[in-house]
Scaffold this motif. Structure first.
Motif, PDB file in Angstrom:
ATOM      1  N   SER A   1       0.829  -1.209   0.000  1.00 43.89           N
ATOM      2  CA  SER A   1       0.000   0.000   0.000  1.00 43.89           C
ATOM      3  C   SER A   1       0.865   1.262   0.000  1.00 43.89           C
ATOM      4  O   SER A   1       0.613   2.214  -0.744  1.00 43.89           O
ATOM      5  CB  SER A   1      -0.929  -0.001   1.227  1.00 43.89           C
ATOM      6  OG  SER A   1      -1.745   1.154   1.242  1.00 43.89           O
ATOM      7  N   LEU A   2       1.918   1.273   0.811  1.00 42.18           N
ATOM      8  CA  LEU A   2       2.826   2.416   0.836  1.00 42.18           C
ATOM      9  C   LEU A   2       3.571   2.564  -0.492  1.00 42.18           C
ATOM     10  O   LEU A   2       3.823   3.691  -0.950  1.00 42.18           O
ATOM     11  CB  LEU A   2       3.846   2.250   1.967  1.00 42.18           C
ATOM     12  CG  LEU A   2       3.324   2.422   3.401  1.00 42.18           C
ATOM     13  CD1 LEU A   2       4.381   1.963   4.403  1.00 42.18           C
ATOM     14  CD2 LEU A   2       2.951   3.877   3.670  1.00 42.18           C
TER      15      LEU A   2
ATOM     16  N   GLY B   1       0.738   5.107  -1.552  1.00 38.90           N
ATOM     17  CA  GLY B   1       1.544   6.119  -0.873  1.00 38.90           C
ATOM     18  C   GLY B   1       2.362   6.952  -1.841  1.00 38.90           C
ATOM     19  O   GLY B   1       2.453   8.179  -1.710  1.00 38.90           O
ATOM     20  N   VAL B   2       2.971   6.294  -2.849  1.00 31.88           N
ATOM     21  CA  VAL B   2       3.779   7.010  -3.841  1.00 31.88           C
ATOM     22  C   VAL B   2       2.900   7.939  -4.675  1.00 31.88           C
ATOM     23  O   VAL B   2       3.256   9.098  -4.937  1.00 31.88           O
ATOM     24  CB  VAL B   2       4.523   6.012  -4.745  1.00 31.88           C
ATOM     25  CG1 VAL B   2       5.162   6.727  -5.928  1.00 31.88           C
ATOM     26  CG2 VAL B   2       5.586   5.274  -3.948  1.00 31.88           C
TER      27      VAL B   2
ATOM     28  N   SER C   1      10.360  -1.771  -3.110  1.00 33.81           N
ATOM     29  CA  SER C   1       9.342  -2.077  -4.124  1.00 33.81           C
ATOM     30  C   SER C   1       8.577  -0.857  -4.619  1.00 33.81           C
ATOM     31  O   SER C   1       7.660  -1.009  -5.437  1.00 33.81           O
ATOM     32  CB  SER C   1       8.335  -3.091  -3.548  1.00 33.81           C
ATOM     33  OG  SER C   1       7.695  -2.571  -2.393  1.00 33.81           O
ATOM     34  N   ASN C   2       8.939   0.355  -4.175  1.00 31.24           N
ATOM     35  CA  ASN C   2       8.138   1.514  -4.585  1.00 31.24           C
ATOM     36  C   ASN C   2       8.704   2.253  -5.795  1.00 31.24           C
ATOM     37  O   ASN C   2       8.087   3.192  -6.299  1.00 31.24           O
ATOM     38  CB  ASN C   2       7.954   2.493  -3.418  1.00 31.24           C
ATOM     39  CG  ASN C   2       9.260   3.088  -2.924  1.00 31.24           C
ATOM     40  OD1 ASN C   2      10.323   2.823  -3.470  1.00 31.24           O
ATOM     41  ND2 ASN C   2       9.192   3.880  -1.883  1.00 31.24           N
ATOM     42  N   ASP C   3       9.882   1.850  -6.273  1.00 33.99           N
ATOM     43  CA  ASP C   3      10.456   2.520  -7.437  1.00 33.99           C
ATOM     44  C   ASP C   3       9.627   2.351  -8.715  1.00 33.99           C
ATOM     45  O   ASP C   3       9.538   3.299  -9.508  1.00 33.99           O
ATOM     46  CB  ASP C   3      11.884   2.025  -7.690  1.00 33.99           C
ATOM     47  CG  ASP C   3      12.816   2.411  -6.554  1.00 33.99           C
ATOM     48  OD1 ASP C   3      12.508   3.388  -5.846  1.00 33.99           O
ATOM     49  OD2 ASP C   3      13.844   1.733  -6.355  1.00 33.99           O
ATOM     50  N   PRO C   4       9.017   1.169  -8.970  1.00 34.08           N
ATOM     51  CA  PRO C   4       8.232   1.028 -10.202  1.00 34.08           C
ATOM     52  C   PRO C   4       7.115   2.064 -10.330  1.00 34.08           C
ATOM     53  O   PRO C   4       6.904   2.629 -11.411  1.00 34.08           O
ATOM     54  CB  PRO C   4       7.661  -0.394 -10.087  1.00 34.08           C
ATOM     55  CG  PRO C   4       8.625  -1.119  -9.239  1.00 34.08           C
ATOM     56  CD  PRO C   4       9.124  -0.111  -8.254  1.00 34.08           C
ATOM     57  N   MET C   5       6.396   2.326  -9.237  1.00 34.22           N
ATOM     58  CA  MET C   5       5.308   3.304  -9.285  1.00 34.22           C
ATOM     59  C   MET C   5       5.850   4.684  -9.637  1.00 34.22           C
ATOM     60  O   MET C   5       5.315   5.376 -10.512  1.00 34.22           O
ATOM     61  CB  MET C   5       4.609   3.341  -7.921  1.00 34.22           C
ATOM     62  CG  MET C   5       3.383   4.245  -7.871  1.00 34.22           C
ATOM     63  SD  MET C   5       2.028   3.547  -8.814  1.00 34.22           S
ATOM     64  CE  MET C   5       0.724   4.732  -8.471  1.00 34.22           C
TER      65      MET C   5
ATOM     66  N   SER D   1      -2.761   6.045   3.144  1.00 27.68           N
ATOM     67  CA  SER D   1      -2.537   4.712   2.563  1.00 27.68           C
ATOM     68  C   SER D   1      -2.599   3.606   3.616  1.00 27.68           C
ATOM     69  O   SER D   1      -2.820   2.435   3.278  1.00 27.68           O
ATOM     70  CB  SER D   1      -1.188   4.666   1.832  1.00 27.68           C
ATOM     71  OG  SER D   1      -0.128   4.994   2.696  1.00 27.68           O
ATOM     72  N   LEU D   2      -2.405   3.951   4.895  1.00 29.08           N
ATOM     73  CA  LEU D   2      -2.472   2.947   5.963  1.00 29.08           C
ATOM     74  C   LEU D   2      -3.798   2.985   6.730  1.00 29.08           C
ATOM     75  O   LEU D   2      -3.931   2.335   7.761  1.00 29.08           O
ATOM     76  CB  LEU D   2      -1.305   3.154   6.941  1.00 29.08           C
ATOM     77  CG  LEU D   2       0.102   2.890   6.392  1.00 29.08           C
ATOM     78  CD1 LEU D   2       1.163   3.162   7.447  1.00 29.08           C
ATOM     79  CD2 LEU D   2       0.238   1.459   5.881  1.00 29.08           C
ATOM     80  N   LEU D   3      -4.764   3.731   6.209  1.00 28.96           N
ATOM     81  CA  LEU D   3      -6.073   3.805   6.878  1.00 28.96           C
ATOM     82  C   LEU D   3      -6.742   2.435   7.076  1.00 28.96           C
ATOM     83  O   LEU D   3      -7.344   2.190   8.127  1.00 28.96           O
ATOM     84  CB  LEU D   3      -7.013   4.720   6.078  1.00 28.96           C
ATOM     85  CG  LEU D   3      -6.989   6.214   6.414  1.00 28.96           C
ATOM     86  CD1 LEU D   3      -7.932   6.978   5.494  1.00 28.96           C
ATOM     87  CD2 LEU D   3      -7.375   6.443   7.873  1.00 28.96           C
ATOM     88  N   PRO D   4      -6.661   1.516   6.096  1.00 31.60           N
ATOM     89  CA  PRO D   4      -7.333   0.215   6.289  1.00 31.60           C
ATOM     90  C   PRO D   4      -6.726  -0.636   7.408  1.00 31.60           C
ATOM     91  O   PRO D   4      -7.357  -1.608   7.835  1.00 31.60           O
ATOM     92  CB  PRO D   4      -7.145  -0.478   4.926  1.00 31.60           C
ATOM     93  CG  PRO D   4      -6.837   0.614   3.958  1.00 31.60           C
ATOM     94  CD  PRO D   4      -6.076   1.631   4.747  1.00 31.60           C
ATOM     95  N   PHE D   5      -5.544  -0.301   7.867  1.00 28.85           N
ATOM     96  CA  PHE D   5      -4.854  -1.141   8.845  1.00 28.85           C
ATOM     97  C   PHE D   5      -5.021  -0.535  10.236  1.00 28.85           C
ATOM     98  O   PHE D   5      -4.182   0.238  10.704  1.00 28.85           O
ATOM     99  CB  PHE D   5      -3.379  -1.285   8.456  1.00 28.85           C
ATOM    100  CG  PHE D   5      -3.187  -1.724   7.029  1.00 28.85           C
ATOM    101  CD1 PHE D   5      -3.363  -3.054   6.668  1.00 28.85           C
ATOM    102  CD2 PHE D   5      -2.865  -0.801   6.043  1.00 28.85           C
ATOM    103  CE1 PHE D   5      -3.203  -3.458   5.350  1.00 28.85           C
ATOM    104  CE2 PHE D   5      -2.702  -1.193   4.728  1.00 28.85           C
ATOM    105  CZ  PHE D   5      -2.874  -2.524   4.374  1.00 28.85           C
ATOM    106  N   LYS D   6      -6.129  -0.868  10.857  1.00 28.83           N
ATOM    107  CA  LYS D   6      -6.528  -0.245  12.116  1.00 28.83           C
ATOM    108  C   LYS D   6      -5.578  -0.590  13.262  1.00 28.83           C
ATOM    109  O   LYS D   6      -5.477   0.155  14.245  1.00 28.83           O
ATOM    110  CB  LYS D   6      -7.953  -0.676  12.481  1.00 28.83           C
ATOM    111  CG  LYS D   6      -9.003  -0.423  11.385  1.00 28.83           C
ATOM    112  CD  LYS D   6      -9.165   1.063  11.104  1.00 28.83           C
ATOM    113  CE  LYS D   6     -10.264   1.308  10.070  1.00 28.83           C
ATOM    114  NZ  LYS D   6     -10.400   2.739   9.730  1.00 28.83           N
TER     115      LYS D   6
END
Length: 498
Positions: free
Chosen positions: A92-93, A97-98, A167-171, A329-334
């Motif tokens: 998600s980040l 997030g990106v 893993s965020n470089d592709p985005m 981006s972290l809202l779903p993870f309560k």
């Protein structure tokens, strides 16, 4: 005038040596070594010692190869069991997030440059392009700082941060390429094509990294090589193959090599320990070379005119756009606490990746490309200086620093054990107090789970028996089942740990 290769090698060797010495000093000063590598490059450049370097294609090539190796090494050192619980948060980040960081930062950049540099006439597309180059956290910086500081964090934060940065470089790459095309051609962007292109690259990159990684492990285990020194070279060859092959099948090579590294690191193969150590060393070499090269590429006097907007943009990214993108981006993870999210926000480090992405507009001759490069470089310096120096302090302030079993560094015995072997090794120096019950090895009060496997005496090594006569100042290599058994060994020998 043609420059001799000997002069180039002499300059490189001196730069490397100075960087390594400064890197050693940096740990004592609490500064990231990568920041100092950049500064050494800047000081050695045109505005400093006079080394002229302006070849963006060479810099991009060095950066690409270096990132490939750094990501593979980072994957090899990441345990799959650690990232499984935080896989969804990391993805998600790395995606939402990106994207959010790019949009929020782009709007802020458009506003800031409009207030501070009205004469530049920066459009919204250019502002978004500038934001996109800085939208991903830098894997080299995150891996380097977290691991060099030996920082252990609660709630699986460290593997989540490493997963995000790896893993965020592709985005970010897809956003940069898409916005460059829009700047060149004009018109309305095709958002559907951009989304499909991103998903295709991620899917192909992920699958290719996993399948080729699995096949590579099988090849290493089946291929019998007479010279063991060639196994790390074979691993490096396969790493480069994963990256380049994935590129030609239209996947994202950065994601592929990171996943390939994960596969390597979480499977057993021949001479794994030597390969891991080899990649640790070459990854540091790549970081040093990459940051030195990027430092040489910039002209410090060009940073002065953009210092004011650059500082404002840096602070807005650190305190507004990064925290907003992380929290959304972290809202779903309560289950993730506020402190965890604050710390993840603070670890949004900029480094080599944004600078390499900022080279792409230069290569494409995009309007305001030099402005983009200089602002990105300035923001990277601020990020490493502000965030990079305070990551351990922030963990302590937020109560997220986790006490970890002490790692005992061997100084007199050059031995290493595979991570699959859970035993703990250390060395002790004999004193008269330890030998008070007798000078035979069998006289030492050792627990059942503890063995003395080697002794160093007067620079000579030998394997002892129970009847070996011990001398004062002998160095003993100790191996135990676990950390608890080691502590019991210290207690029975009367050794107090500091």
């Amino acid at each position: 005038m043609e420059i001799q290769i000997e002069l180039i090698l002499l300059a490189l060797s001196l730069l490397f040596f100075v960087s390594i010495v400064i890197g050693k000093v940096s740990s004592k000063l609490g500064l990231p070594a990568l920041l100092l590598f950049l500064l050494v490059g800047m000081i050695s450049g045109t505005d400093g010692l006079g080394i002229h370097f302006d070849d963006t294609s060479v810099a991009q090539t060095i950066g690409t190869v270096s990132l490939c190796i750094i990501l593979f090494s980072g994957g090899m050192n990441t345990r799959l069991g650690e990232i499984k619980p935080v896989m969804k948060q990391g993805i998600s980040l790395a995606t939402i997030g990106v994207l959010l960081t790019s949009i929020i930062t782009g709007l802020l950049i458009y506003w800031v440059l409009g207030l501070t540099s009205q004469s530049l006439n920066i459009g919204m597309t250019t502002a978004l392009l500038l934001a996109a180059t800085m939208s991903s956290t830098d894997s080299a910086s995150v891996f380097s700082i977290l691991r060099s500081k030996g920082l252990h964090l609660k709630n699986n934060l460290r593997p989540m941060l490493e997963l995000e940065s790896g893993s965020n470089d592709p985005m970010a790459y897809v956003l940069v390429i898409t916005l460059i095309e829009i700047c060149q051609l004009g018109g309305t962007p095709n958002y559907l094509n951009a989304i499909l292109f991103l998903l295709l690259q991620l899917a192909i990159g992920g699958i290719a990294g996993f399948l080729i990684g699995k096949g590579s492990v099988h090849i290493i285990n089946r291929l019998k090589i007479d010279n063991p020194s060639l196994y790390p070279i074979l691993s490096l060859t396969l790493c480069i193959f994963i990256f380049s092959f994935t590129y030609y099948i239209k996947g994202n090579g950065y994601l592929a090599v990171y996943i390939g590294g994960l596969v390597f690191g979480n499977n057993s193969f021949v001479h794994k320990r030597s390969s891991v150590n080899f990649f640790d060393g070459i990854a540091w070499l790549c970081q040093l070379l990459m940051f030195l090269t990027l430092g040489l590429l910039v002209n410090p006097h060009e940073l002065i005119p953009i210092a004011k907007p650059g500082l404002i943009i840096s602070l807005l990214m650190i305190f507004i756009s990064r925290p907003l993108s992380v929290f959304i981006s972290l809202l779903p993870f309560k289950k993730m606490g506020i402190k965890d999210k604050i710390y993840v926000s603070w670890c949004g480090l900029r480094g080599a990746v944004p600078i390499i992405f900022a080279i792409l507009p230069l290569a494409a001759d995009v309007p305001h490309a030099h402005l983009i490069f200089n602002i990105v470089f300035f923001c990277t310096l601020i990020s490493l200086l502000v965030q990079g120096t305070t990551i351990p302090i922030m963990a302590k302030w937020l109560g997220l620093e986790e006490t970890n079993e002490e790692k005992y560094q061997l100084e007199n015995f050059d031995v290493d054990f595979s991570d699959d072997i859970k035993s703990v090794t250390t060395e002790i120096t004999l004193t008269e107090e330890i030998l008070k019950n007798g000078n035979l090895l069998m006289n030492l009060s050792l627990p059942d789970k503890t063995l003395v496997v080697m002794i160093k005496r007067d620079n000579k090594y030998f394997v002892p028996t129970g009847k070996t006569i011990l001398h004062n100042h002998d160095k003993l290599l100790i191996i135990t089942d676990d950390h608890s058994a080691l502590l019991e060994t210290y207690r029975q020998l009367g050794i107090k740990r500091k």
